[in-house]
Design an enzyme around this catalytic site. Structure first.
Site, PDB file in Angstrom:
ATOM      1  N   GLY A  95       1.228   7.179   4.181  1.00  0.00           N
ATOM      2  CA  GLY A  95       0.207   6.750   3.415  1.00  0.00           C
ATOM      3  C   GLY A  95      -0.859   6.902   2.871  1.00  0.00           C
ATOM      4  N   ARG A 123       6.980   2.565  -0.406  1.00  0.00           N
ATOM      5  CA  ARG A 123       6.322   2.034  -0.622  1.00  0.00           C
ATOM      6  C   ARG A 123       5.778   2.372  -2.323  1.00  0.00           C
ATOM      7  NH1 ARG A 123       1.628   3.028   4.578  1.00  0.00           N
ATOM      8  NH2 ARG A 123       0.777   2.129   3.170  1.00  0.00           N
ATOM      9  N   ASP A 321      -5.808  -3.544   8.343  1.00  0.00           N
ATOM     10  CA  ASP A 321      -4.506  -3.385   9.008  1.00  0.00           C
ATOM     11  C   ASP A 321      -4.528  -4.373  10.100  1.00  0.00           C
ATOM     12  OD1 ASP A 321      -3.955  -1.289   7.511  1.00  0.00           O
ATOM     13  OD2 ASP A 321      -5.158   0.009   8.496  1.00  0.00           O
ATOM     14  N   LYS A 348       2.509  -2.841   2.984  1.00  0.00           N
ATOM     15  CA  LYS A 348       2.429  -1.572   4.537  1.00  0.00           C
ATOM     16  C   LYS A 348       3.112  -1.236   4.855  1.00  0.00           C
ATOM     17  CE  LYS A 348      -1.793  -2.656   3.964  1.00  0.00           C
ATOM     18  NZ  LYS A 348      -3.257  -1.464   3.310  1.00  0.00           N
ATOM     19  N   ARG A 352       4.472  -6.125   6.365  1.00  0.00           N
ATOM     20  CA  ARG A 352       4.097  -6.698   7.892  1.00  0.00           C
ATOM     21  C   ARG A 352       4.193  -7.775   6.976  1.00  0.00           C
ATOM     22  NH1 ARG A 352      -0.683  -2.476   8.706  1.00  0.00           N
ATOM     23  NH2 ARG A 352       0.521  -0.784   9.435  1.00  0.00           N
TER      24      ARG A 352
HETATM   25  C1  S3P Z   1      -6.646   3.607   4.485  1.00  0.00           C
HETATM   26  C2  S3P Z   1      -6.867   2.697   3.748  1.00  0.00           C
HETATM   27  C3  S3P Z   1      -5.833   1.242   3.555  1.00  0.00           C
HETATM   28  C4  S3P Z   1      -5.691   0.733   5.146  1.00  0.00           C
HETATM   29  C5  S3P Z   1      -4.499   2.132   5.731  1.00  0.00           C
HETATM   30  C6  S3P Z   1      -5.888   3.622   5.454  1.00  0.00           C
HETATM   31  C7  S3P Z   1      -7.751   4.605   3.883  1.00  0.00           C
HETATM   32  O1  S3P Z   1      -4.622   0.744   2.884  1.00  0.00           O
HETATM   33  O2  S3P Z   1      -4.277   0.158   5.054  1.00  0.00           O
HETATM   34  O3  S3P Z   1      -4.383   2.069   6.433  1.00  0.00           O
HETATM   35  O4  S3P Z   1      -7.290   5.488   5.191  1.00  0.00           O
HETATM   36  O5  S3P Z   1      -8.041   5.066   3.033  1.00  0.00           O
HETATM   37  P1  S3P Z   1      -5.185   0.405   1.412  1.00  0.00           P
HETATM   38  O6  S3P Z   1      -6.013   1.639   0.696  1.00  0.00           O
HETATM   39  O7  S3P Z   1      -3.156   0.892   0.831  1.00  0.00           O
HETATM   40  O8  S3P Z   1      -5.600  -0.399   1.177  1.00  0.00           O
END
Ligand code: S3P
Length: 441
Positions: A95, A123, A321, A348, A352
């Site tokens: 993601g 997602r 996380d 996620k 989750r």
């Molecule tokens: C991340 C932000 C978070 C986190 C992901 C990594 C990042 O996601 O859950 O593992 O590197 O900016 P979200 O921005 O969707 O909360």
């Protein structure tokens, strides 16, 4: 699918080093690609997610070279200097790659395509499509803006001021990255603070990024367009989200004594450690120091009895996380642990909340799941275990339940251990080196 099993052990002992931080690793490669000149990175996480970012940046025209374990060199194309990828970018399970790269691709005058595995294709991407469309890019995706996605970019973006509707560092970063190739000033308002690696690292590469208090609370983050980013040296600290599995495994086995070296403890990432301490865990931050602009420490954990606590909703962004592994600690604690403000957990790598609840049920742990909350009832005794957990392509579900297996009465199995390689290659070997018993089922 590679089934894995974790068997109960008495204690864990030893010293290990956490793998490189995933968020900082992605950003090191991306910002190196957006800079002119050479960026040298050490300690890069060589997990599948970060390798997907490396491949995408090569397709966009950056030179990305692996020079040795954790050592990478990037020669960038500069802000706005990427070229049209010759094929669909497959971002696997990641993601962070999808959201951040869409900010870069939307601000280039070409059409590009991205897809991913079944998890990533389910997602939500609307959260980046919406602000990037306001800036002038166009997108075609599946229902609800899901991938595969076509991005029709432009180098004539208009700067926006955008208030984040969800607390998301990925959405914030996508907008700031698009703002780099946009005339004028692009501003993101975040009501709740999320990890600030993008802001810190963009400054390090030479961008002007201003942070000020927002009216009514939160922060206003402004990036000034068309900076000349210069290649830099980056030292990636260890990942607090990966260290979390080791720390909790030691904390729930009384008599354990484990040190995880070189862990990033940026306060916007450290909510789990605060929570574990409130639960009574014995965790010392030793040898605290600054490494490449981030605070790092060696985390020294001694196992012992934990008690249930209430985890406030406002802490969620700093440990977003870490709820799956916190739920394992809660299952071994005495009393109930209330976790609130968890709506984002449903967006996620898997849902989750649902994945954790199903895994707890399979292992005899009493709990209640709400729309955005989870209550886990621990008894202070070892949970029953003995269940088979569905991981749904989610690395953190896989690792969390394996750690429960070390502390339960009966072994815990997971249906698929392969997603672990997205963020923590060598996980089973590292845990077994401390006295764990994780292996093929
Ligand atoms: C991340 C932000 C978070 C986190 C992901 C990594 C990042 O996601 O859950 O593992 O590197 O900016 P979200 O921005 O969707 O909360």
């Amino acid at each position: 699918m590679a089934k894995l099993i974790a068997r109960p052990v008495a204690q864990l002992h030893g010293r290990v080093r956490a793998p490189g931080d995933k968020s900082i690793s992605h950003r090191s490669l991306m910002f190196g690609a957006l800079a002119l000149g050479e960026t040298k990175i050490s300690g890069l996480l060589e997990g599948e997610d970060v390798l997907a970012t490396a491949a995408a940046l090569r397709a966009l025209g950056a030179e990305v070279e692996h020079q040795g374990p954790g050592l990478w060199r990037v020669r960038g194309f500069g802000v706005g200097g990427g070229r049209e990828p010759g094929n669909i970018l497959d971002l696997g399970n990641s993601g962070t790659s999808a959201r951040l790269l869409s900010g870069i691709m939307a601000s280039h005058p070409f059409t590009s395509f991205m897809t991913g595995d079944a998890s990533l294709r389910s997602r939500p991407m609307q959260r980046v499509i919406e602000p990037l469309s306001r800036m002038g890019a166009r997108f075609y995706g599946r229902e609800g803006g899901r991938m595969p996605l076509a991005i029709i970019g432009t180098d004539e973006m208009v700067p926006i001021e955008y208030r984040l509707p969800v607390a998301s560092a990925q959405v914030k970063s996508a907008i700031l990255l698009a703002g780099l190739n946009t005339a004028g000033e692009t501003t993101v308002i975040e009501p709740e603070a999320t990890r600030d690696h993008t802001e810190r690292m963009l400054r390090h590469f030479g961008a002007e990024v201003r942070v000020a208090p927002a009216e009514g609370g939160g922060k206003r983050i402004t990036v000034v367009g068309w900076p000349e980013l210069r290649g830099r040296d980056i030292v990636v600290p260890g990942d607090p989200s990966s260290a979390a599995f080791i720390v909790v495994a030691a904390a729930i086995r009384p008599g354990s004594d484990v040190t995880v070296e070189n862990v990033g403890v940026n306060p916007l990432r450290a909510g789990l450690y605060e929570t574990l301490r409130e639960m009574g865990a014995n965790i010392a931050f030793e040898n605290a120091r600054e490494l490449g602009g981030e605070l790092v420490a060696d985390l020294h954990v001694r196992g012992g009895g934990l008690k249930g606590v209430e985890v406030p909703a406002h802490r969620a962004p700093s440990m977003i996380d870490e709820y799956p592994i916190l739920a394992m600690a809660a299952a071994c604690a005495e009393g109930s642990t209330h976790m609130l403000g968890l709506a984002e957990l449903r967006a996620k790598e898997s849902d989750r909340l649902a994945s954790v609840a199903a895994g707890l049920a399979a292992n005899g742990v009493r709990h209640e799941m709400g729309a955005d909350s989870l209550v886990v009832h621990g008894t202070g005794a070892a949970p029953a275990g003995g269940g088979l957990v569905k991981t749904h392509l989610d690395h953190r579900i896989a690792m969390s339940f394996l750690m429960l297996g070390l502390a339960a009465r009966e072994p815990v199995s997971i249906d698929d251990g392969s997603p672990i390689d997205t963020s923590f290659p060598g996980f089973a070997g590292l845990i077994n080196g401390l006295g764990g018993k994780v292996g093929p089922a």
